[in-house]
Scaffold this active site. Structure first.
Site, PDB file in Angstrom:
ATOM      1  N   ASP A  35       0.756  -1.281  -0.120  1.00  0.00           N
ATOM      2  CA  ASP A  35       0.076  -0.203  -0.125  1.00  0.00           C
ATOM      3  C   ASP A  35       0.781   1.137  -0.147  1.00  0.00           C
ATOM      4  O   ASP A  35       2.075   1.225   0.100  1.00  0.00           O
ATOM      5  CB  ASP A  35      -0.824  -0.061   1.188  1.00  0.00           C
ATOM      6  CG  ASP A  35      -2.293  -0.983   0.882  1.00  0.00           C
ATOM      7  OD1 ASP A  35      -2.534  -1.395  -0.184  1.00  0.00           O
ATOM      8  OD2 ASP A  35      -2.728  -1.135   2.034  1.00  0.00           O
ATOM      9  N   LYS A  57      -3.627   3.799  -2.659  1.00  0.00           N
ATOM     10  CA  LYS A  57      -4.704   4.385  -2.823  1.00  0.00           C
ATOM     11  C   LYS A  57      -4.627   6.011  -2.453  1.00  0.00           C
ATOM     12  O   LYS A  57      -3.942   6.117  -1.041  1.00  0.00           O
ATOM     13  CB  LYS A  57      -6.015   3.793  -2.177  1.00  0.00           C
ATOM     14  CG  LYS A  57      -6.269   2.499  -2.587  1.00  0.00           C
ATOM     15  CD  LYS A  57      -7.535   1.791  -1.888  1.00  0.00           C
ATOM     16  CE  LYS A  57      -7.902   0.491  -2.528  1.00  0.00           C
ATOM     17  NZ  LYS A  57      -6.989  -0.393  -2.151  1.00  0.00           N
ATOM     18  N   MET A 171      -8.054   9.120   9.000  1.00  0.00           N
ATOM     19  CA  MET A 171      -8.371   9.493   7.863  1.00  0.00           C
ATOM     20  C   MET A 171      -9.545  10.502   7.985  1.00  0.00           C
ATOM     21  O   MET A 171     -10.493  10.802   7.215  1.00  0.00           O
ATOM     22  CB  MET A 171      -8.826   8.495   6.819  1.00  0.00           C
ATOM     23  CG  MET A 171      -7.817   7.485   6.343  1.00  0.00           C
ATOM     24  SD  MET A 171      -8.615   5.940   5.780  1.00  0.00           S
ATOM     25  CE  MET A 171      -9.792   5.210   7.076  1.00  0.00           C
TER      26      MET A 171
END
Length: 258
Positions: A35, A57, A171
């Site tokens: 990731d 991402k 996040m």
């Protein structure tokens, strides 16, 4: 040789925080799907012939869709490879590890979960903020900032504001104003301490503290952005007292005798 998938938690950023078992899996893997927030230093432990596949991402931009990642895991394992899915933090904490494990089950692919240290605990600790404390916090919750504005999640704000001592938000920087509004509207005092920690556990870690009513301005002034962890609760008051990490990485200047 039968293939197998290992869902490995890489930890919160500092490459030394990966587990011994996770590192061993990394060293033996034929294929590593990693990731965006995985520290590149960890990839140096891969064997020379290992295939590295980037699955990063970004908000509103995915290099590789989750469905594609799932299919790659199955495909490589079915071809007899030892596959490591290397994920920041812990695979089962906002890492879609559960979905990937389900995909393995669906296709009869053997898999193993190698837990990692999640950012909610590690980043808080590196900022000198314990998520629990005998006199300040007897409970904590991990939530994702992506739930801000989610109608189905609205009823949970009351429980978060009134039933949990420490809230760690993953996040959440882009949704900071909504998170603060929801918590205050559902009973959290505006004077509740809050910290926003950017690049936690890394050498350029920055921590900004304030209260629910002042933190937005502080974050704006300091230019704090993702990736950041938000910590809310009385334990944030311990930040200055227990801020061991920044003191540890900044050497004391030698005394100058004139």
């Amino acid at each position: 040789m039968a293939g197998k998938v290992y869902l490995v938690g890489a930890g919160p950023g500092d490459p030394d925080l990966i587990t011994v078992k996770g590192l061993r899996c990394l060293e033996q893997a034929d294929v590593i799907l990693y990731d965006r927030l995985v520290n590149p230093e960890l990839l140096k432990h891969a064997k020379k012939e290992a295939q590295l596949v980037y699955c990063g991402k970004l908000p509103h931009f995915h290099t590789m869709k989750q469905e594609t990642i799932n299919s790659f895991l199955v495909k490589y394992a079915k071809n007899g490879y030892q596959v490591v899915r290397l994920k920041g933090g812990d695979p089962f904490v906002f890492g879609r590890g559960g979905e990937e494990a389900e995909e393995c089950v669906k296709h009869d692919v053997p898999f193993e979960i190698i837990p990692g240290i999640t950012a909610g605990i590690a980043v808080s600790a590196y900022a000198g903020i314990p998520v629990t404390h005998r006199t300040l916090s007897k409970s904590f919750a991990f939530i994702t900032g992506h739930q801000a504005g989610d109608v189905a999640a609205e009823h949970k704000w009351h429980h978060l504001a009134n039933g949990v001592d420490t809230i760690c938000v993953y996040m959440g920087v882009s949704q900071l104003s909504t998170i603060i509004l929801q918590l205050i509207q559902h009973g959290k005092l505006p004077q509740t301490p809050i910290a926003v920690v950017q690049w936690g556990t890394l050498s350029d870690q920055r921590t900004v503290t304030g209260t629910l009513e002042t933190i937005e301005e502080r974050v704006k002034v300091e230019g704090i952005s993702n990736p950041s962890m938000i910590v809310i609760g009385e334990v944030v008051r311990l930040h200055k007292k227990l801020n061991w990490f920044q003191e540890e990485i900044v050497p004391n200047l030698p005394l100058v005798h004139g």
